[in-house]
Design a protein around this motif. Structure first.
Motif, PDB file in Angstrom:
ATOM      1  N   PRO A 187      -3.197   5.126  -5.377  1.00 18.02           N
ATOM      2  CA  PRO A 187      -3.460   4.507  -6.685  1.00 18.02           C
ATOM      3  C   PRO A 187      -4.757   3.708  -6.719  1.00 18.02           C
ATOM      4  O   PRO A 187      -5.220   3.325  -7.789  1.00 18.02           O
ATOM      5  N   GLU A 219       0.882   2.663  -0.447  1.00 19.25           N
ATOM      6  CA  GLU A 219       0.801   1.212  -0.660  1.00 19.25           C
ATOM      7  C   GLU A 219      -0.287   0.559   0.164  1.00 19.25           C
ATOM      8  O   GLU A 219      -0.628  -0.602  -0.038  1.00 19.25           O
ATOM      9  N   ASP A 245     -11.914  11.277  -0.674  1.00 18.87           N
ATOM     10  CA  ASP A 245     -12.069  11.861   0.660  1.00 18.87           C
ATOM     11  C   ASP A 245     -11.321  11.098   1.752  1.00 18.87           C
ATOM     12  O   ASP A 245     -10.811  11.700   2.689  1.00 18.87           O
ATOM     13  N   GLY A 246     -11.285   9.776   1.637  1.00 22.02           N
ATOM     14  CA  GLY A 246     -10.586   8.975   2.644  1.00 22.02           C
ATOM     15  C   GLY A 246      -9.111   9.332   2.676  1.00 22.02           C
ATOM     16  O   GLY A 246      -8.509   9.505   3.738  1.00 22.02           O
ATOM     17  N   ARG A 358     -21.938   0.044  -2.118  1.00 22.72           N
ATOM     18  CA  ARG A 358     -22.551   1.262  -1.556  1.00 22.72           C
ATOM     19  C   ARG A 358     -24.065   1.187  -1.682  1.00 22.72           C
ATOM     20  O   ARG A 358     -24.798   1.474  -0.751  1.00 22.72           O
TER      21      ARG A 358
END
Ligand SMILES: Nc1ncnc2c1ncn2[C@@H]1O[C@H](COP(=O)(O)OP(=O)(O)OP(=O)(O)O)[C@@H](O)[C@H]1O
Length: 563
Positions: A187, A219, A245-246, A358
């Motif tokens: 989420p 979570e 991607d993570g 970033r």
């Protein structure tokens, strides 16, 4: 008030599969305002199509009948492979025959659901007047898949029952289509929209296709991994990750780790991994989504969902990252040097909003650009840069290779030097910042990895190289860059990362992640602290991803939006 059938969660109950009420025979009636979805007559045959396993003979008619499609009556024929319809003309003795009208069809391999269509009043959950049957099929437009409906209208209960049952039977014969999926939703991915994307765009399609989805909303980091290590996967036909991607990397690692545990592999040694037992589907909901873009060619949730529903699969090469003989991680891509340092710096500024941190990390790492002093060794794959040939060579060599003895392999080539960045990628890593891919010379499943080394150079030359990723120019045509097609890479870092990070301490940084003697690697967008020596091996076809073959696509994948 009547409900009109459209693709939306709210109206899904307008189609029912109940056969209980299919017993009154009624005359055919005009369908009113429903729109017929035309299917192109001359469709390209998809390569690698999988036929439904049924008792029927391919091109022989199984059922034939008259249905109203759009505003006209059609002669409709069902075979084991397609539904074909031809307008019945002339409809009146005086009407002129339109010789241009031709038959149209939809391949059953593109149909993912059939429902009985009923007219129901607002709030009515069951029953209703039978209107006919509806076919839900997926249509390809370039790289995109979209869901469409074909309404076959006929008020005869007996007629519809025969068609419905037969179509259901044929569709159930597509054995590669999943019936039950384990879904992980992060989420927190990107703009925190992953769950909404799942609920709005994916869940209604899964429901239409009668797929049972067991959803876990993660979570914390590592939650999906811990669930995958222990949960029962017996009744599951695949795993789906909704996130960036993570999250994908964590779920892919979890699936592969689970396979090794089930097969009794010792991951504290250099071992030959076994393939993951289940395919992985990716619903892109991250900021870059390189794995999803590499496998679907687009960041498009519906395309991804339809590939999953249709059971399209792609075998994908996966890397293993080991240090001191122990498995650190399975993954698709890794960056050391500039890529690792930038991510490490961004992670230490987590308090900043994602895009800001970033950008900050990128600029600060560029400002402090430093080469890494390392010993780099690699084994080339089949001695060719051509990915197709490399795949053949690799897969041929692989049959006779004992992976456990790779460290003693005599074909290692070693370079000692200063490198600004070293990338190792088993997949092309397409993304909006690099439309040709971070590693355009590799493929999803060519059995090799791309090794891209950026030697020491000036900041301005390095920036020129980075900017080329977003253009059509070759980002590797610089004298300080080397590319190799490899099957194994070993890297020994000799500089001291701990000294560098102490320079960056400031009041706002969160605790330093890097510990003494470890180096930051960017593995699939995740920061990993790895001891100075790392061994990276490619394992061909270790994981199956739900997705089509990009090589067949007519449209160029991923448009640039970029740096
Ligand atoms: N509930 C959660 N809270 C915090 N982190 C989570 C949670 N669930 C998963 N994670 C972790 O969040 C990390 C980042 O997630 P993900 O990659 O999906 O998003 P992203 O970073 O926005 O996307 P991208 O990688 O495309 O930039 C993953 O490593 C994952 O393990």
């Amino acid at each position: 008030m009547f409900e009109s059938p459209r693709k939306s969660t709210n109206v899904l109950h307008a189609w029912s599969e109940s056969k209980v009420e299919l017993h009154d025979t009624q005359p055919v009636s005009p369908p009113g305002t429903e729109k017929c979805v035309k299917v192109k007559k001359k469709r390209k045959q998809q390569r690698g199509e999988i036929r439904s396993e049924t008792k029927y003979i391919a091109d022989e008619p199984i059922v034939r009948g008259i249905f109203q499609i759009g505003k006209k009556s059609h002669d409709v024929v069902l075979t084991a492979t397609r539904v074909t319809w031809t307008p019945i003309e002339p409809e009146t003795p005086t009407a002129e025959r339109d010789v241009m009208k031709q038959e149209e069809y939809v391949e059953l391999q593109d149909v993912f659901a059939v429902k009985v269509k009923r007219r129901r009043s607002a709030g009515q959950q069951t029953g209703g007047t039978l209107l006919g049957i509806t076919l839900f099929h997926c249509k390809k437009k370039g790289l995109k898949l979209k869901n469409h409906t074909i309404h076959l209208n006929n008020l005869s209960v007996d007629h519809c029952e025969i068609w419905f049952k037969t179509l259901k039977e044929i569709l159930n014969g597509f054995r590669q289509r999943p019936k039950s999926l384990k879904v992980f939703v992060n989420p927190t991915s990107h703009k925190k929209e992953a769950y909404k994307i799942y609920l709005d765009e994916v869940a209604p399609l899964f429901k239409l296709a009668d797929i049972q989805a067991d959803v876990t909303i993660t979570e914390r980091k590592g939650h999906a991994l811990s669930v995958l290590k222990d949960c029962s996967l017996d009744d599951c036909d695949g795993v789906v990750c909704v996130g960036g991607d993570g999250s994908v990397a964590e779920v892919a690692h979890g699936l592969l780790l689970r396979a090794q545990m089930d097969a009794g592999r010792d991951t504290d040694s250099i071992f030959t991994p076994v393939q993951a037992a289940l395919p992985l589907g990716i619903i892109p909901a991250g900021s870059t989504d390189v794995v999803a873009c590499s496998v679907y060619g687009k960041r498009h949730a519906v395309t991804a969902a339809l590939h999953i529903i249709m059971g399209h699969r792609q075998p994908v090469d996966v890397c293993s990252f080991s240090s001191m003989g122990r498995l650190v991680r399975f993954g698709f891509s890794a960056m050391f040097g500039f890529g690792g340092r930038t991510l490490a710096l961004a992670e230490r500024h987590r308090w900043m909003p994602p895009s800001q941190r970033r950008e900050f990390a990128l600029i600060k790492t560029l400002a402090n650009l430093k080469p890494e002093d390392c010993e780099l060794s690699f084994i080339t794959s089949g001695g060719t840069e051509d990915p197709r040939l490399a795949k053949e060579h690799f897969l041929r060599d692989e049959r006779n290779r004992d992976e456990d003895s790779i460290c003693e392999d005599g074909s290692w080539q070693t370079r000692q030097g200063l490198y600004l960045n070293i990338s190792v990628m088993a997949i092309p890593c397409l993304c909006s910042m690099a439309p040709r891919g971070l590693a355009p010379n590799t493929r999803l499943n060519n059995g090799s990895m791309a090794l891209i080394t950026v030697g020491d150079t000036s900041r301005s030359e390095f920036i020129k190289h980075l900017k080329r990723y977003s253009s059509t120019n070759n980002q590797f045509s610089f004298s300080f860059i080397e590319t190799h097609t490899v099957r194994a890479v070993r890297l020994r870092s000799q500089g001291s990362w701990a000294e560098d990070i102490s320079e960056e301490r400031d009041s706002k940084t969160t605790p330093i992640i890097s510990s003494e003697g470890t180096y930051p690697w960017n593995i699939d967008g995740d920061l990993l602290e790895v001891p100075s020596e790392i061994l990276i091996r490619v394992h061909p076809h270790l994981l199956a991803l739900f997705g089509g073959d990009l090589e067949e696509a007519e449209e160029a994948p991923v448009k640039c939006s970029c740096i």
